[in-house]
Design an enzyme around this catalytic site. Sequence first.
Site, PDB file in Angstrom:
ATOM      1  N   GLU A   1      27.663  -0.318 -40.876  1.00 17.15           N
ATOM      2  CA  GLU A   1      27.027   0.842 -41.557  1.00 17.15           C
ATOM      3  C   GLU A   1      26.892   1.936 -40.450  1.00 17.15           C
ATOM      4  OE1 GLU A   1      23.430  -0.195 -43.035  1.00 17.15           O
ATOM      5  OE2 GLU A   1      24.200  -2.205 -43.902  1.00 17.15           O
TER       6      GLU A   1
ATOM      7  N   GLU B   1      25.158  -6.238 -45.963  1.00 17.85           N
ATOM      8  CA  GLU B   1      25.322  -6.990 -44.935  1.00 17.85           C
ATOM      9  C   GLU B   1      26.216  -8.509 -45.290  1.00 17.85           C
ATOM     10  OE1 GLU B   1      22.380  -5.689 -45.751  1.00 17.85           O
ATOM     11  OE2 GLU B   1      22.362  -4.195 -44.008  1.00 17.85           O
TER      12      GLU B   1
ATOM     13  N   ASP C   1      16.356  -7.898 -38.859  1.00 13.66           N
ATOM     14  CA  ASP C   1      15.793  -8.197 -40.055  1.00 13.66           C
ATOM     15  C   ASP C   1      16.533  -8.133 -41.396  1.00 13.66           C
ATOM     16  OD1 ASP C   1      12.761  -6.933 -39.325  1.00 13.66           O
ATOM     17  OD2 ASP C   1      14.462  -5.944 -38.580  1.00 13.66           O
ATOM     18  N   PHE C   2      18.007  -7.592 -41.229  1.00 13.01           N
ATOM     19  CA  PHE C   2      18.715  -7.833 -42.395  1.00 13.01           C
ATOM     20  C   PHE C   2      19.593  -9.012 -42.279  1.00 13.01           C
ATOM     21  CE2 PHE C   2      18.740  -2.830 -42.368  1.00 13.01           C
ATOM     22  CZ  PHE C   2      17.298  -2.801 -42.811  1.00 13.01           C
TER      23      PHE C   2
ATOM     24  N   HIS D   1      11.662  -4.013 -40.204  1.00 10.54           N
ATOM     25  CA  HIS D   1      12.567  -3.239 -39.157  1.00 10.54           C
ATOM     26  C   HIS D   1      12.531  -3.722 -37.727  1.00 10.54           C
ATOM     27  CE1 HIS D   1      13.098  -1.146 -43.019  1.00 10.54           C
ATOM     28  NE2 HIS D   1      14.245  -0.789 -42.702  1.00 10.54           N
TER      29      HIS D   1
END
Length: 327
Positions: A29, A60, A85-86, A129
Amino acid sequence: MRELSYAEALREAIREEMLKDPRVIIFGEDIGKYGGAYKVTNGLLEEFGPERVIDTPISEAAILGFGIGLATMGFKPIAEIMYMDFLPIATEQILNHAAKMHFMSGGQLKVPLIIRTQYSLGRAHGSQHSQFFPSWFMNIPGLLVALPSTPYDAKGLLKTAIRLEDPVLFIECCLLYHRLKGFVPEEEYTIPFGKADIKREGKDLTIVAISRMVHEALIAAEKLSEEGISIEVIDPRTLNPFDKETIINSIKKTGRLIIASDDHKRAGVSSEIAAIIAEEAIDYLDAPIIRVCSPDIPIPFSPQLEKKFMRSSEDIIFATKRILSEI
């Protein structure tokens, strides 16, 4: 002596490997025209074009699925996941595909995928995050895990990761991107996985520190040296493979161990390291192991509360004096 920031060192590693090997492709991204959320990939789109520097949708699972497909077709994909975190959103791709495909295909398929990501603890990015949970991925056979703490290590480890034939989770530290500068040679070099670095030699106590905490440990060691306490600071640099020999040899010399990491204490990186030492080197210890880790609560959004949540050199100094007093 040439100095680069942590982010510049990462960019230089990617650029050099892209120049060397046309199979290296990067995607994620905002990594193209915007240059990445933290500007690590700045300028690469202009140099290598949109076929090798690819902006992706916000998905993701799709990013890593795309990367696994590329890897099995012979490319050297580098996927950027903007926040650590993702990663759970793409756990299926990491756990059941990237890490296992080599084994499940009887060695016929390789997945040389690099998953670059970062943790933002210390920037008031909130509890979704800022998290740091490398131990989750240490628990996945077939997945290598690297965590550089300096610009020198960042470049050398990333170049090694790109040249490997295994999937690598490469965890960077957001606080270090532009705040930390350090010596990076102009000549070619790589750093092998599974080889810890002794950042500072000492004789009274060993601190094994991970990522950002390496710098807190070095600050603590410098302050404690003024009181005549000699600290050895070891940075494992990779958690899988893990260099236990360097740590055990250090404990044979110092007899005491502190483990410092930004993740939670419960079932974290420090738990695994402490277990290894308990199994294989407990006879060399003169005092109990102490872990300096984040408390087992979600990371506060408030900058003031986040600062209290984060461990620091002062926590390491307190732990050092506690362990020395138990002798």
